[in-house]
Design an enzyme around this catalytic site. Structure first.
Site, mmCIF file in Angstrom:
data_model
loop_
_atom_site.group_PDB
_atom_site.id
_atom_site.type_symbol
_atom_site.label_atom_id
_atom_site.label_comp_id
_atom_site.label_asym_id
_atom_site.label_seq_id
_atom_site.Cartn_x
_atom_site.Cartn_y
_atom_site.Cartn_z
ATOM 1 N N ARG A 53 0.846 -1.186 0.000
ATOM 2 C CA ARG A 53 0.000 0.000 0.000
ATOM 3 C C ARG A 53 0.890 1.248 0.000
ATOM 4 N NH1 ARG A 53 1.751 1.966 3.864
ATOM 5 N NH2 ARG A 53 0.561 3.847 3.443
ATOM 6 N N ASP A 247 -2.092 10.752 -2.937
ATOM 7 C CA ASP A 247 -2.423 9.627 -3.820
ATOM 8 C C ASP A 247 -2.726 10.069 -5.240
ATOM 9 O OD1 ASP A 247 -3.042 8.512 -0.975
ATOM 10 O OD2 ASP A 247 -2.854 6.800 -2.338
HETATM 11 O O1 MRU Z 1 -4.794 3.311 1.709
HETATM 12 P P1 MRU Z 1 -3.315 3.543 1.739
HETATM 13 O O2 MRU Z 1 -2.674 3.044 2.986
HETATM 14 O O3 MRU Z 1 -2.644 3.027 0.488
HETATM 15 O O4 MRU Z 1 -3.180 5.131 1.742
HETATM 16 C C1 MRU Z 1 -1.911 5.684 1.669
HETATM 17 C C2 MRU Z 1 -1.884 7.148 1.720
HETATM 18 O O5 MRU Z 1 -2.890 7.820 1.764
HETATM 19 C C3 MRU Z 1 -0.534 7.782 1.609
HETATM 20 O O6 MRU Z 1 -0.492 9.002 2.272
HETATM 21 C C4 MRU Z 1 -0.217 8.027 0.131
HETATM 22 O O7 MRU Z 1 -0.407 6.874 -0.620
HETATM 23 C C5 MRU Z 1 1.162 8.514 -0.056
HETATM 24 S S1 MRU Z 1 2.364 7.269 0.332
HETATM 25 C C6 MRU Z 1 3.877 7.938 0.018
#
Ligand code: MRU
Length: 352
Positions: A53, A247
């Protein structure tokens, strides 16, 4: 920064190119368990269930996964290779729709694939080789982007600062070093201390389980708080900046990140603390004009009612709303930092 500062990367490809090796992040902080994935359904399951993730890490696992799956099909015809590339890519991209890094990485691999096909009468083994080469470069480029962002991010912090962060945008969410946490690691490597306040990050606790795990492992002074303590903590001046990852960043700077980031950004504005967003340019979607166009992933109800608890914490049948991300309007963000520089409002990422 020392290459081996953490001991391992969370995403790798095996030397023979037949499997993606990931740290299963659902088992953190209790067990550092590496798993090997070689089939499409295994890779999709690992992405959907957050075994791997963080937008950049998903992008790298998906790029490696694509090359591994194509190799495993033992194709003989390069035309067929292209058809399968399209079919598998579409399914991988769908696994988590908000994070855009995987889409951008796959576009990059596709450009290279078309280039090879138009310049030679290629064998499938040649295509397999160049796709693997390109996927490895995707990871290498992410590593160097993180190092540059670490420098830019650290230049915005006074020595001895404390930052408040959300979710996990550290080493385990990327290729190496992190985005939001990269300046913290860089400071540590220079003998400076940046302290971190990590929010738990309901409902999946990436902050509590993963951010504190990786910071502790690297000897960073870290304090865990529940998400609903952030306002109180910021009101008391305990943090000098809020730093988060991202993201998907729209061309106007509206930024999707883990649900709850918006609340922190509003709070930071109220208490006159900067909110910095740090992410590689692969997180920017120049075709997306504003946050309104960003598709927000909706996730299962049990993540809110049951997961991580030994028994239900809400009655059967209760209605649940569980968006995985929210969008912070560009005007709330003090700066967006990519490997290309530090950007300030008004943002224009149409050309990046
Ligand atoms: O649902 P996730 O754990 O994948 O969400 C991750 C995030 O929101 C992070 O802040 C984002 O992906 C940036 S990681 C460098």
């Amino acid at each position: 920064m020392n290459r081996d500062f953490f001991g391992y990367d969370s995403v790798e490809i095996t030397p023979d190119g037949t499997a993606v090796k990931i740290l299963d992040q659902t088992e953190l902080p209790n067990r550092e368990n590496f798993i090997y994935l070689s089939k499409l359904d295994e890779i999709i399951e690992a992405i959907v269930s957050l075994r791997v993730r963080g937008a950049p890490a998903i992008g790298i696992a998906g790029s490696f996964g694509l090359t591994v799956i194509l190799k495993g099909l033992h194709l003989r015809d390069s035309g067929r290779y292209l058809i399968e590339f399209e079919r598998i890519s579409a399914q991988l991209i769908d696994a988590r729709p908000t994070a855009v890094n995987l889409l951008n990485n796959i576009k990059r691999l596709k450009v290279r694939l078309h280039y090879e096909l138009s310049n030679c009468d290629c064998s499938v083994s040649h295509l397999e080789r160049v796709m693997l080469e390109e996927a490895i470069r995707v990871k290498e480029d992410d590593i160097s982007a993180n190092l540059k962002m670490a420098e830019y991010g650290l230049s915005l912090l006074k020595p001895g600062s404390t930052i408040l962060t959300y979710c996990n945008a550290g080493h385990l969410a990327v290729s190496r070093y992190g985005t939001a946490l990269a300046p913290v690691y860089l400071a540590k490597s220079r003998g400076e201390d940046i302290k971190v306040i990590a929010c738990e990050t309901r409902p999946l606790f990436q902050g509590a389980r993963i951010t504190t795990f990786e910071l502790n492992k690297c000897g960073i002074d870290t304090t865990l708080i529940c998400d609903n303590m952030a306002a109180s903590v910021l009101s008391k001046g305990f943090a000098d900046a809020v730093i988060t990852g991202c993201d998907r960043v729209a061309s106007n700077g509206d930024t999707a990140n883990k649900i709850g980031t918006l609340s922190l950004s509003v709070l930071a504005g109220f208490y006159k603390i900067p909110h910095y967003v740090i992410g590689p340019s692969t997180t920017i979607d120049p075709l997306c004009e504003s946050g309104d166009e960003i598709v927000i992933e909706q996730r299962a109800q049990d993540e809110v009612t049951t997961r991580w608890f030994s028994s239900r914490i809400a009655p059967e049948g209760v209605k649940v709303y569980n968006p995985a991300f929210d969008v912070t309007p560009a005007e709330l963000i003090s700066a967006i930092i990519t490997e290309k520089g530090i950007y300030r409002y008004p943002y224009n990422f149409k050309e990046i």
